[in-house]
Design an enzyme around this catalytic site. Structure first.
Site, PDB file in Angstrom:
ATOM      1  N   SER A   1     -36.239  -6.739 -44.673  1.00 32.20           N
ATOM      2  CA  SER A   1     -36.193  -6.440 -43.244  1.00 32.20           C
ATOM      3  C   SER A   1     -37.557  -6.695 -42.627  1.00 32.20           C
ATOM      4  CB  SER A   1     -35.810  -4.977 -43.032  1.00 32.20           C
ATOM      5  OG  SER A   1     -36.940  -4.161 -43.262  1.00 32.20           O
ATOM      6  N   LYS A   2     -37.596  -6.683 -41.289  1.00 38.71           N
ATOM      7  CA  LYS A   2     -38.875  -6.987 -40.659  1.00 38.71           C
ATOM      8  C   LYS A   2     -39.902  -5.890 -40.914  1.00 38.71           C
ATOM      9  CE  LYS A   2     -37.196  -5.942 -36.003  1.00 38.71           C
ATOM     10  NZ  LYS A   2     -36.912  -6.534 -34.710  1.00 38.71           N
ATOM     11  N   ARG A   3     -39.436  -4.716 -41.242  1.00 36.33           N
ATOM     12  CA  ARG A   3     -40.383  -3.627 -41.548  1.00 36.33           C
ATOM     13  C   ARG A   3     -40.987  -3.767 -42.947  1.00 36.33           C
ATOM     14  NH1 ARG A   3     -36.690  -2.061 -38.403  1.00 36.33           N
ATOM     15  NH2 ARG A   3     -35.236  -1.935 -40.132  1.00 36.33           N
ATOM     16  N   ASP A   4     -40.302  -4.521 -43.829  1.00 40.80           N
ATOM     17  CA  ASP A   4     -40.824  -4.681 -45.192  1.00 40.80           C
ATOM     18  C   ASP A   4     -42.193  -5.343 -45.205  1.00 40.80           C
ATOM     19  OD1 ASP A   4     -38.799  -3.488 -46.558  1.00 40.80           O
ATOM     20  OD2 ASP A   4     -37.600  -5.309 -46.713  1.00 40.80           O
ATOM     21  N   GLY A   5     -42.425  -6.214 -44.227  1.00 42.91           N
ATOM     22  CA  GLY A   5     -43.707  -6.910 -44.162  1.00 42.91           C
ATOM     23  C   GLY A   5     -44.856  -5.921 -44.138  1.00 42.91           C
TER      24      GLY A   5
END
Ligand code: GLU
Length: 503
Positions: A263-267
């Site tokens: 997900s974009k939060r994993d970054g």
């Protein structure tokens, strides 16, 4: 259908392209080029409520950066233009009407309240996820239940309506997926999805199928998240009497802990970008880092993405885009989700940095120096510095980050190295010797420093870290004598004097 392979990348401009999307684009490109075919970009912007300004430009810039240029698309035109679905709007209605004429679709006039009431009723009867389908449509206001005259009247009065596909309950939709094999879904599990919305815009399903047909797409290669839509698409192809393109649904990209989709939060969580380029969300103001700005080379990103789902069948890992074009095949794309591996992507980046000419990094380094308000040394000197750091950096921005001392005197000294490695008396004794050295070259510096060390009973391993600390402020870096040569006599002496006062 023509025999030329023609594939498309069909993102919706609802935000920045996730690297999973970039991988889909890459695999489409590789497949097209491998077969001497065409790769086109189609912007699927029929859902106006989710449109995000700048997203289309972002997608185009990403493809450009990665070197996977579409043959056709909204930015370059092509024989099937326009390539933006919103600009093709009037066309889709005809196809929706064609399906109604053929008995494969129908008008539905239900209001939002009526739909809600139906859902509530079904829920009360124990149906967990109520759907508009072969059973429920019988109780709703549509052209299948209303008398023909009433339907005509409503249409003449411009009553709002949607067009829905008519899914037969007793059928099995079966299709072959190039990666997953046979997929089969029972009609009873499918619902009567909306094809045309009340604003006259097609939904994704109708526009996608119609455009794939009109653009003569031979292979649909897309992410696994679209697999649930594929049965409906096959029903639509059958309804239109069109041959369906071949389909291949790529495995999901998983978060590094293997716990669900990347997900974009994993970054932020794992310290690697999830987007190819930096992205500032215009709606939320949120800022996300990008591979490009973090200092990845596009070849490294391409190489990383290529191996996230595909494998060459042996243990080779380094592939140029051209090599990938030659080797790529859908048979070698796996079914199961693939975990993103940050270490591997950095390893690829280091490889491509090491094997690039030094000149490649000059513009970025100069831009950084100017942004830092520092004067850039002449190019030949910068190139030498780049060459010295090249085997050690992970990202292109590290040429400055790791080599800052080449351009600016250290203002503080690493405390741990200072405690362990500093040797003030030796450095003080070395100063006059260095002052007298006329041949300021790395070999000459090395000789006199070593000789002085021997006189004091100090091995090179005891001397070099002290000089490095004094000159660079840190405890690691390229060969110290090369650094001294590059800094020049004047600066070397100044810095050592300053270190003697400060440490
Ligand atoms: N518009 C869809 C997306 O955003 C396209 C899916 C497909 O390739 O059919 O990914």
């Amino acid at each position: 259908m023509s025999s030329t392979v023609r594939v498309r990348f069909a993102p919706s401009p609802t935000g920045a392209l996730h690297i999973g999307g970039a991988r889909t684009a890459l695999y489409n490109y590789l497949f097209a080029k491998k077969h001497g075919g065409e790769f086109l970009l189609r912007i699927e912007d029929t859902d106006q409520t989710r449109f995000v300004p700048g997203a289309e430009e972002y997608i185009i810039e990403t493809l450009e950066w990665l070197g996977i240029r579409p043959d056709y698309g909204p930015h370059v035109g092509g024989p099937d233009a326009p390539y933006r679905q919103s600009e093709r709007k009037p066309m889709y209605k005809r196809y929706a009407e064609l399906l109604i004429e053929k008995g494969w679709a129908y008008y539905a006039f239900d209001t939002a309240d009526e739909l809600e009431a139906m859902r509530e009723k079904m829920k009360a009867a124990g149906v967990k996820s109520p759907q508009y389908n072969a059973v429920t449509r019988e109780y709703m206001r549509n052209s299948l239940t209303l008398p023909a005259a009433e339907t005509r009247r409503l249409l003449e009065e411009n009553a709002p309506y949607v067009v829905r596909i008519k899914i037969a309950r007793k059928q099995e939709v079966r299709f072959y997926d190039e990666i997953r094999g046979w997929v089969s879904v029972a009609g009873a599990e499918m619902d009567d999805k909306v094809l045309l919305k009340s604003d006259g815009m097609p939904t994704y399903h109708l526009a996608n199928v119609v455009d794939d047909r009109l653009m003569r797409i031979t292979h649909v290669i897309r992410g696994e998240e679209w697999l649930p839509s594929a049965p409906l698409h096959h029903v639509l192809y059958k309804a239109f009497d069109w041959e369906a393109p071949k389909m291949a649904h790529l495995p999901l990209l998983l978060s590094p802990d293997g716990d669900g989709k990347l997900s974009k939060r994993d970054g932020d969580k794992y310290g690697f970008p999830v987007f190819p380029l930096e992205w500032n969300d215009p709606n939320t103001g949120a800022k996300f880092s990008g591979y490009r700005e973090t200092g990845y080379l596009p070849e490294a990103v391409v190489n990383t993405l290529a191996l996230l789902g595909w494998n060459p069948g042996d243990n080779r890992e380094i592939f140029s885009l051209q090599e990938l074009v030659e080797l790529f095949s859908l048979e070698r794309v796996g079914k199961s989700g693939v975990k993103f591996d940050k270490k591997k992507s950095v390893w690829f980046n280091q490889h491509y940095i090491k094997t690039s000419p030094n000149e490649r990094f000059l513009p970025e380094l100069k831009a950084r120096l100017s942004a830092e308000g520092l004067d850039a040394p002449p190019d030949d000197k910068l190139l030498k510095i780049i060459g010295m750091l090249k085997d050690r950096v992970e990202y292109t921005k590290d040429f400055f980050v790791h080599g800052e001392y080449f351009f600016r005197a250290p203002t503080h000294f690493d405390a741990e190295t200072a405690a362990k490695k500093w040797n003030g008396p030796f450095v003080a004794g070395l100063l006059p010797i260095l002052e007298n050295l006329t041949d300021w070259t790395a070999p000459a510096i090395e000789t006199i420093v070593k000789t002085e060390g021997e006189k004091n009973g100090l091995a090179p391993g005891k001397i070099m870290p002290a000089l490095r600390l004094g000159l660079c402020g840190i405890g690691f870096g390229p060969g110290i004598y090369d650094i001294m040569e590059t800094l020049g006599k004047e600066i070397t002496l100044q810095r050592l004097r300053f270190a003697l006062q400060s440490l």
